[in-house]
Design an enzyme around this catalytic site. Structure first.
Site, PDB file in Angstrom:
ATOM      1  CE  LYS A 147      -3.396   2.469   2.815  1.00  0.00           C
ATOM      2  NZ  LYS A 147      -4.394   2.373   3.893  1.00  0.00           N
ATOM      3  CE  LYS A 149      -0.938   5.764   4.598  1.00  0.00           C
ATOM      4  NZ  LYS A 149      -2.341   6.187   4.846  1.00  0.00           N
ATOM      5  CG  ASP A 174      -4.372   5.949   1.747  1.00  0.00           C
ATOM      6  OD1 ASP A 174      -5.203   6.774   1.330  1.00  0.00           O
ATOM      7  OD2 ASP A 174      -4.264   5.647   2.952  1.00  0.00           O
ATOM      8  CD  GLU A 200      -7.201   3.513   1.910  1.00  0.00           C
ATOM      9  OE1 GLU A 200      -7.431   3.855   3.081  1.00  0.00           O
ATOM     10  OE2 GLU A 200      -6.327   2.674   1.586  1.00  0.00           O
ATOM     11  CE  LYS A 245      -7.815   3.385   7.642  1.00  0.00           C
ATOM     12  NZ  LYS A 245      -7.137   4.684   7.431  1.00  0.00           N
ATOM     13  CB  CYS A 273      -5.203  -0.484  11.410  1.00  0.00           C
ATOM     14  SG  CYS A 273      -3.546  -0.604  10.675  1.00  0.00           S
ATOM     15  CG  ASP A 295      -3.591  -0.864   5.485  1.00  0.00           C
ATOM     16  OD1 ASP A 295      -2.399  -1.235   5.544  1.00  0.00           O
ATOM     17  OD2 ASP A 295      -3.965   0.310   5.680  1.00  0.00           O
ATOM     18  CG  ASP A 297       0.983  -2.251   7.545  1.00  0.00           C
ATOM     19  OD1 ASP A 297      -0.041  -1.625   7.877  1.00  0.00           O
ATOM     20  OD2 ASP A 297       1.862  -1.768   6.815  1.00  0.00           O
TER      21      ASP A 297
END
Length: 326
Positions: A147, A149, A174, A200, A245, A273, A295, A297
């Site tokens: 994922k 960022k 994301d 996302e 989440k 999370c 997600d 981690d």
């Protein structure tokens, strides 16, 4: 007699974690216990830097519950009356844990679900940095789902560098609301060519309606725009999925309701999370067993974790130990 307690905790990150508009180096959370008839359940709620929630509000919510329960109010009712957020999440998950111990049943049985899998695939989050830094981090990961960022700078360049370093992995992106509609449209075609499987929350929640006017070759998932089950109906025409989440939903109870609402709407599901220790990942694991992407981690970003910690191996998260939760 039922007793509710809480403590504020800080868990340092291994290194500063960066994403659009934020850099954090310490995880702040609230640890809640609910004790009754010799049994104790516990849960965790993480302070969400991206939302308009303060630690003072979290404490006030829990102080209110403690006073209500001391006056004889049912803790489940006091929990349900709280606003969705980390305070309710910690309390709700503590109540699930307590109920599991009181009844001698697993969380899966309590939720009416099939027993959870021995492990689930989870992504690893690549923190925002230069193209080279992000490519190096991707290369070092043992996960087969990453994922990424991003902010509104060097989008294609960063993903190109990551793809070159890891041609074998599944990429999701994301943007944390940092793009505009025009920017999304200008880069999404190239991101599709680079094998990005999902984006996302590309735009701020105020622009959600504008997403209904475009056709994206990459599925869009709502994160900051989706908190509780009633949000799904508003989002289903602009997004193809939602990121659930528990610190947004206010616990496992509402998270399960969001899964049902999303599936009824024909939408994909991701569980995410706000980082967190293994005590946050355990209830997230339940939603992960029902999700398309997980997600979860958070503990991999922390310098230490709870005991017993959940175990990660080669991109898989093992089922939690019931001495941790549930």
């Amino acid at each position: 007699m039922t007793q509710v307690t809480y403590n504020l905790e800080q868990w340092p990150f291994i290194r500063p974690f960066k994403f659009a508009g934020f850099t954090i180096d310490v995880l702040e959370c609230v640890y809640v216990t609910v004790s009754r008839n010799g049994k104790t359940g516990h849960g965790e709620g993480v302070y969400p830097v991206v939302f308009n929630v303060t630690m003072e509000q979290i404490k006030a919510d829990l102080d209110k519950v403690i006073a209500q329960v001391a006056d004889g109010v049912d803790p489940e009712a006091a929990c349900a009356a709280l606003p969705a957020g980390p305070a309710r999440n910690a309390l709700d998950c503590a109540l699930w844990d307590l109920c599991s111990k009181e009844r001698g049943q697993s969380i899966w049985e309590l939720a009416g679900l099939s027993e959870g899998p021995a492990a689930i695939n989870v992504d690893q989050t690549i923190s925002l940095g230069t193209s080279r830094e992000m490519a190096d981090a991707a290369r070092a990961s043992s996960h087969n789902i990453l994922k990424i960022k991003l902010d509104n700078q060097d989008i294609v360049e960063r993903i190109t560098a990551i793809r070159e370093s890891r041609p074998d992995v599944e990429l999701i992106v994301d943007a944390n609301q940092s793009w505009t509609i025009d920017l999304l449209q200008s880069v999404v075609g190239r991101l599709a060519e680079l094998g990005v499987r999902m984006i996302e929350q590309p735009v701020c929640s105020e622009q959600d309606e504008e997403l209904t006017t475009i056709k994206s070759p990459v599925p869009l998932f709502a994160d900051e725009s989706c908190h509780v089950a009633k949000d799904v109906a508003r989002l289903k025409n602009g997004y193809q999925g939602v990121n659930i989440k528990l610190d947004k939903t206010g616990g496992l109870t509402e998270a399960l309701a969001v899964v049902k609402a999303a599936r009824r709407a024909g939408m994909g599901v991701m569980v995410g999370c706000m980082s967190g220790t293994s005590l946050s990942m355990a209830p997230g694991y339940v939603i992960g067993s029902l999700a398309d992407w997980s997600d979860l981690d958070g503990p991999l970003q922390l310098a230490s974790d709870r005991t017993p910690a959940m175990q990660y191996r080669n991109g898989q998260l093992k089922h939690y130990d019931t001495t941790l939760w549930g």
